[in-house]
Design a protein around this motif. Sequence first.
Motif, PDB file in Angstrom:
ATOM      1  N   LYS A 150      47.031  39.259  53.304  1.00 15.15           N
ATOM      2  CA  LYS A 150      46.479  40.601  53.570  1.00 15.15           C
ATOM      3  C   LYS A 150      45.142  40.542  54.287  1.00 15.15           C
ATOM      4  N   LYS A 156      48.984  34.978  41.787  1.00 15.80           N
ATOM      5  CA  LYS A 156      50.363  34.480  41.924  1.00 15.80           C
ATOM      6  C   LYS A 156      50.437  33.053  42.445  1.00 15.80           C
ATOM      7  N   SER A 187      34.589  39.903  40.539  1.00 17.26           N
ATOM      8  CA  SER A 187      35.128  39.644  39.189  1.00 17.26           C
ATOM      9  C   SER A 187      34.050  39.610  38.100  1.00 17.26           C
ATOM     10  N   HIS A 232      44.714  34.396  52.782  1.00 17.03           N
ATOM     11  CA  HIS A 232      45.504  35.408  52.078  1.00 17.03           C
ATOM     12  C   HIS A 232      46.230  36.249  53.129  1.00 17.03           C
ATOM     13  N   SER A 244      44.428  28.137  53.294  1.00 20.55           N
ATOM     14  CA  SER A 244      45.617  28.964  53.419  1.00 20.55           C
ATOM     15  C   SER A 244      45.132  30.402  53.260  1.00 20.55           C
ATOM     16  N   THR A 270      51.919  27.007  51.935  1.00 17.60           N
ATOM     17  CA  THR A 270      50.767  26.907  51.024  1.00 17.60           C
ATOM     18  C   THR A 270      51.062  25.890  49.923  1.00 17.60           C
TER      19      THR A 270
HETATM   20  C1  LIG Z   1      33.792  36.214  42.956  1.00 19.91           C
HETATM   21  C2  LIG Z   1      35.044  37.067  42.978  1.00 19.91           C
HETATM   22  O1  LIG Z   1      34.977  38.164  42.660  1.00 19.91           O
HETATM   23  S1  LIG Z   1      36.505  36.463  43.570  1.00 19.91           S
HETATM   24  C3  LIG Z   1      37.797  37.038  42.572  1.00 19.91           C
HETATM   25  C4  LIG Z   1      38.268  38.348  43.004  1.00 19.91           C
HETATM   26  N1  LIG Z   1      39.256  38.779  42.119  1.00 19.91           N
HETATM   27  C5  LIG Z   1      40.496  38.858  42.467  1.00 19.91           C
HETATM   28  O2  LIG Z   1      40.928  38.544  43.558  1.00 19.91           O
HETATM   29  C6  LIG Z   1      41.308  39.384  41.385  1.00 19.91           C
HETATM   30  C7  LIG Z   1      42.649  38.892  41.360  1.00 19.91           C
HETATM   31  N2  LIG Z   1      43.461  39.433  42.441  1.00 19.91           N
HETATM   32  C8  LIG Z   1      44.449  40.269  42.232  1.00 19.91           C
HETATM   33  O3  LIG Z   1      44.735  40.707  41.129  1.00 19.91           O
HETATM   34  C9  LIG Z   1      45.256  40.636  43.447  1.00 19.91           C
HETATM   35  O4  LIG Z   1      45.043  39.669  44.419  1.00 19.91           O
HETATM   36  C10 LIG Z   1      44.900  42.017  44.013  1.00 19.91           C
HETATM   37  C11 LIG Z   1      45.209  43.058  42.955  1.00 19.91           C
HETATM   38  C12 LIG Z   1      43.430  42.087  44.399  1.00 19.91           C
HETATM   39  C13 LIG Z   1      45.724  42.282  45.242  1.00 19.91           C
HETATM   40  O5  LIG Z   1      47.080  42.227  44.899  1.00 19.91           O
HETATM   41  P1  LIG Z   1      48.185  41.993  46.029  1.00 19.91           P
HETATM   42  O6  LIG Z   1      47.885  42.797  47.205  1.00 19.91           O
HETATM   43  O7  LIG Z   1      49.509  42.171  45.390  1.00 19.91           O
HETATM   44  O8  LIG Z   1      47.907  40.543  46.475  1.00 19.91           O
HETATM   45  P2  LIG Z   1      48.187  39.151  45.808  1.00 19.91           P
HETATM   46  O9  LIG Z   1      46.883  38.439  45.820  1.00 19.91           O
HETATM   47  O10 LIG Z   1      48.870  39.222  44.504  1.00 19.91           O
HETATM   48  O11 LIG Z   1      49.124  38.513  46.897  1.00 19.91           O
HETATM   49  C14 LIG Z   1      50.176  39.192  47.562  1.00 19.91           C
HETATM   50  C15 LIG Z   1      51.239  38.201  47.960  1.00 19.91           C
HETATM   51  O12 LIG Z   1      50.661  37.256  48.844  1.00 19.91           O
HETATM   52  C16 LIG Z   1      50.895  35.945  48.362  1.00 19.91           C
HETATM   53  N3  LIG Z   1      49.785  35.087  48.750  1.00 19.91           N
HETATM   54  C17 LIG Z   1      48.490  35.222  48.450  1.00 19.91           C
HETATM   55  N4  LIG Z   1      47.783  34.229  49.007  1.00 19.91           N
HETATM   56  C18 LIG Z   1      48.668  33.455  49.667  1.00 19.91           C
HETATM   57  C19 LIG Z   1      48.541  32.283  50.440  1.00 19.91           C
HETATM   58  N5  LIG Z   1      47.397  31.696  50.637  1.00 19.91           N
HETATM   59  N6  LIG Z   1      49.655  31.758  50.980  1.00 19.91           N
HETATM   60  C20 LIG Z   1      50.849  32.337  50.797  1.00 19.91           C
HETATM   61  N7  LIG Z   1      51.036  33.462  50.068  1.00 19.91           N
HETATM   62  C21 LIG Z   1      49.950  33.998  49.518  1.00 19.91           C
HETATM   63  C22 LIG Z   1      51.003  36.118  46.857  1.00 19.91           C
HETATM   64  O13 LIG Z   1      51.674  35.028  46.278  1.00 19.91           O
HETATM   65  C23 LIG Z   1      51.778  37.406  46.773  1.00 19.91           C
HETATM   66  O14 LIG Z   1      53.135  37.113  47.020  1.00 19.91           O
HETATM   67  P3  LIG Z   1      54.338  38.106  46.555  1.00 19.91           P
HETATM   68  O15 LIG Z   1      54.148  39.366  47.315  1.00 19.91           O
HETATM   69  O16 LIG Z   1      55.560  37.350  46.948  1.00 19.91           O
HETATM   70  O17 LIG Z   1      54.229  38.275  45.093  1.00 19.91           O
END
Ligand SMILES: CC(=O)SCCNC(=O)CCNC(=O)[C@H](O)C(C)(C)COP(=O)(O)OP(=O)(O)OC[C@H]1O[C@@H](n2cnc3c(N)ncnc32)[C@H](O)[C@@H]1OP(=O)(O)O
Length: 487
Positions: A146, A202, A251, A144, A142, A183
């Motif tokens: 964005k 989320k 992360s 993201h 699924s 999803t």
């Molecule tokens: C090895 C590594 O480093 S991997 C780990 C990386 N770390 C992260 O990703 C840190 C955690 N992520 C976050 O805090 C956030 O994703 C951010 C700050 C990066 C981005 O924030 P946002 O742009 O608000 O995106 P977020 O991921 O919260 O998702 C936005 C929306 O899409 C939705 N969404 C995300 N993925 C999916 C999916 N697969 N299917 C449907 N909806 C989805 C979310 O539920 C959210 O919905 P909402 O607007 O109704 O609340």
Amino acid sequence: MNRIDHDLLSVQEARILVENAREAQKILAAFPQEKLDQIVGRMAEEVYQAARELAVLSQEETGFGQWQDKLVKNVFASDFLYKKIRDMKVVGIIGEDKANQTMDIGVPVGVIVALPPSTNPVSTTIYKTLIAIKSGNAIVFSPHPKAQKTIGKVLDILIRAAEEKGLPCGAISYLHTLAADGTVALMNHQDTSLILITGVPKMVRAAYTSGKPTIYGGPGNGPAFIERSADIKKAVADIIASRTFDNGIVSASEQSIVAEDCIADEVKQELRRKGAYFMSAEESDRLGKLFFRADGSLNPEIVGKPAVELARRAGIGVPADTKVLISEQKYVSPGNPYAREKLCPVLAFFVEKDWMNACEKCIELLINEGRGHTLVIHSRNEQVIREFALKKPVSRVLVNTPATLGGIGATTNLFPAFTLGSGAAGGGFTSDNVSPLNLINIRKVGYDVRRLEDITGGMPAGDAAEDSTEDLKELLAKLLEQFAQKI
Ligand SMILES: CC(=O)SCCNC(=O)CCNC(=O)[C@H](O)C(C)(C)COP(=O)(O)OP(=O)(O)OC[C@H]1O[C@@H](n2cnc3c(N)ncnc32)[C@H](O)[C@@H]1OP(=O)(O)O
């Protein structure tokens, strides 16, 4: 199409994808390791060729990070990862102990539902696909929202390459009609075996609510401790390289520096020399207000932005070659924005009297956020390194290395991974750098090697039990007789 129709279509598509994946996985389950490896090798080769184009697309679509660093991650997730796993035995007979007469058989879990983050959409998608197919599983993504275009493009390349090498149709797929309902339907489907989710806070609740085993790569908040014996120049160079890599969105990256008092001035001087800007208390406050939204979640506007851009947004004048912004801090609390993960090139700076106090500060930071994730120590004192490692609530202790690259297994020999488990401390069930071995069950085979008498020391267990029952009956009868005579 209205919203309701869109959501319904997404749910319908999700059901079809999982059903197709289930059928494809039945075929895949019969593939020997060599055939799976050929498919994985072909996929790795194809995405490696497209690594640059995908890096550029990812930055354009999400606005996070720098394409040059994403290119490094894409090469790492394809070429480097493939070379690391190509000799691994994951399915079929994967272990045999002739002396003890046991055998291990690797069995794929089945159908995996995968959610990649918007921060690392290409590398995480490549990595998840390679480890899923290596272990004989089907995988349904699924994307993201964005990074939908980027993830779709990566998967199209992977699917085409894999199917050319004989991957059954439907074994890798993704939701085209993207909606939260779709999803959730993927996660809840009875034929889904496991959920592999990285970032996307989320959606984590939905994953756990599904009741399916969930492997989650969650938030980090790792401090870097610089101990008095450290090579300060190298420690600072590592931290700056790590914190600026892809503008700080991995992360495992350092969120703070904890330095011993006796070397703090030297560390600060070196940080300045390497492009760090130490903010005043007032500047720190101004920037700190930008990090989180009203609900406490990270503000995507600051994620993956370079230091100069962050300073501009907070109205702080910094030299044009500034690489990281540093805020001097004393206390850790949930309300302190500098004591949490920020996914951008900003660091908190703490000074502690000695290594024991530094140890406590690191624990406080990790309890505040990022429990179970990663931390780094810079030291040449092996005794301190070992004692430090024994006491920390993390799954990875990295030594004298940039945390971003060390945590994912680029500059260390940890498994090359973009999903870093935080273990029970972080609310998950694995503390591993997730590998194909996390995506199988192990069927244990044991041959008959001893008789029960070997355990009971020759005592005939069955008869002994009967004898003792008889003895007990006799004893009871005697006691009753004595009792009857008394009254
Ligand atoms: C090895 C590594 O480093 S991997 C780990 C990386 N770390 C992260 O990703 C840190 C955690 N992520 C976050 O805090 C956030 O994703 C951010 C700050 C990066 C981005 O924030 P946002 O742009 O608000 O995106 P977020 O991921 O919260 O998702 C936005 C929306 O899409 C939705 N969404 C995300 N993925 C999916 C999916 N697969 N299917 C449907 N909806 C989805 C979310 O539920 C959210 O919905 P909402 O607007 O109704 O609340």
